[in-house]
Design a protein around this motif. Structure first.
Motif, PDB file in Angstrom:
ATOM      1  N   TYR A  23       1.043  -1.044  -0.037  1.00  0.00           N
ATOM      2  CA  TYR A  23       0.017   0.000  -0.239  1.00  0.00           C
ATOM      3  C   TYR A  23       0.944   1.337   0.188  1.00  0.00           C
ATOM      4  CZ  TYR A  23      -3.271  -3.428   2.134  1.00  0.00           C
ATOM      5  OH  TYR A  23      -3.916  -4.685   2.082  1.00  0.00           O
ATOM      6  N   ASN A  24       0.436   2.291  -0.522  1.00  0.00           N
ATOM      7  CA  ASN A  24       1.187   3.517  -0.452  1.00  0.00           C
ATOM      8  C   ASN A  24       0.272   4.662  -1.058  1.00  0.00           C
ATOM      9  OD1 ASN A  24       2.039   4.487  -3.552  1.00  0.00           O
ATOM     10  ND2 ASN A  24       1.823   2.340  -3.498  1.00  0.00           N
ATOM     11  N   SER A  25       0.720   5.908  -0.574  1.00  0.00           N
ATOM     12  CA  SER A  25      -0.248   7.213  -1.025  1.00  0.00           C
ATOM     13  C   SER A  25       0.317   7.833  -2.182  1.00  0.00           C
ATOM     14  CB  SER A  25       0.063   8.005   0.303  1.00  0.00           C
ATOM     15  OG  SER A  25       1.377   8.590   0.360  1.00  0.00           O
ATOM     16  N   PHE A  26       1.523   7.504  -2.788  1.00  0.00           N
ATOM     17  CA  PHE A  26       2.021   8.200  -3.875  1.00  0.00           C
ATOM     18  C   PHE A  26       1.969   7.561  -5.220  1.00  0.00           C
ATOM     19  CE2 PHE A  26       4.779   5.899  -1.109  1.00  0.00           C
ATOM     20  CZ  PHE A  26       5.745   5.077  -2.030  1.00  0.00           C
ATOM     21  N   GLY A  27       0.917   6.773  -5.251  1.00  0.00           N
ATOM     22  CA  GLY A  27       0.287   6.432  -6.719  1.00  0.00           C
ATOM     23  C   GLY A  27       1.216   4.971  -7.264  1.00  0.00           C
ATOM     24  N   GLN A  28       2.077   4.463  -6.604  1.00  0.00           N
ATOM     25  CA  GLN A  28       2.737   3.424  -7.169  1.00  0.00           C
ATOM     26  C   GLN A  28       1.819   1.894  -7.233  1.00  0.00           C
ATOM     27  OE1 GLN A  28       5.894   3.156  -8.473  1.00  0.00           O
ATOM     28  NE2 GLN A  28       6.003   5.351  -8.393  1.00  0.00           N
TER      29      GLN A  28
END
Length: 132
Positions: free
Chosen positions: A90-95
Motif C-alpha cells: 500500500y502507498n499514498s504516492f500512486g505506485q
C-alpha cells in the motif's frame, strides 16, 4: 550435495542475521532525491521528517513535509548482499502494488545509509538513525 545445502543454509542465516539489524524504528536524519524534472532536492530544504518501522519481514513509513502529510507506504522487504529492496503493498504516492525500490545499503553504528540508483545515476540518498 551436502556442501551445497550447507552453503544455502549459511546464506539464509547470514541474510536473516543482517535483517535482524534493521528491525526497529528509524528516523530520517538527512537525504535527497532527484525530482521529476531532474533536480536534486535536499530533504532539509523540504523540512522533511519521516519514521520507518521495520519488522522481521515488513516495513512501513510515514513522512511529513513541514507539518503536512507527505507520503506513506508499507509492504515487505528483502535484505541480501548489501541490497535492501522494498516491495510495496500500500502507498499514498500512486505506485502499483508490487512496485519495488532497491537500495544499496549499510548500517554503521546507529545510522542506516541507503542509495537508490536508476540507469547508473543516484536518484535517492537517505540516512536514518535508529530510534529504538
Amino acid at each position: 550435495m551436502k556442501k551445497l545445502a550447507i552453503a544455502i543454509a549459511l546464506s539464509l542465516v547470514s541474510s536473516l542475521s543482517a535483517a535482524k539489524e534493521l528491525v526497529g524504528v528509524w528516523e530520517l536524519v538527512s537525504g535527497n532525491y532527484v525530482d521529476g524534472s531532474g533536480t536534486l532536492v535536499d530533504y532539509k530544504d523540504l523540512d522533511m521528517q519521516a519514521l520507518k518501522v521495520i519488522s522481521d519481514s515488513h516495513f512501513s513509513f510515514t513522512s511529513m513535509k513541514g507539518g503536512d502529510f507527505w507520503a506513506s507506504g508499507t509492504g515487505t522487504y528483502e535484505l541480501a548482499d548489501g541490497k535492501y529492496t522494498e516491495t510495496l503493498r500500500y502507498n499514498s504516492f500512486g505506485q502499483a502494488t508490487g512496485a519495488q525500490f532497491a537500495f544499496t545499503t549499510r548500517i554503521e553504528d546507529s545510522l542506516w545509509y541507503n542509495e537508490r540508483w536508476e540507469d547508473g545515476k543516484r536518484v535517492e540518498y537517505e540516512v536514518w538513525q535508529r530510534v529504538e
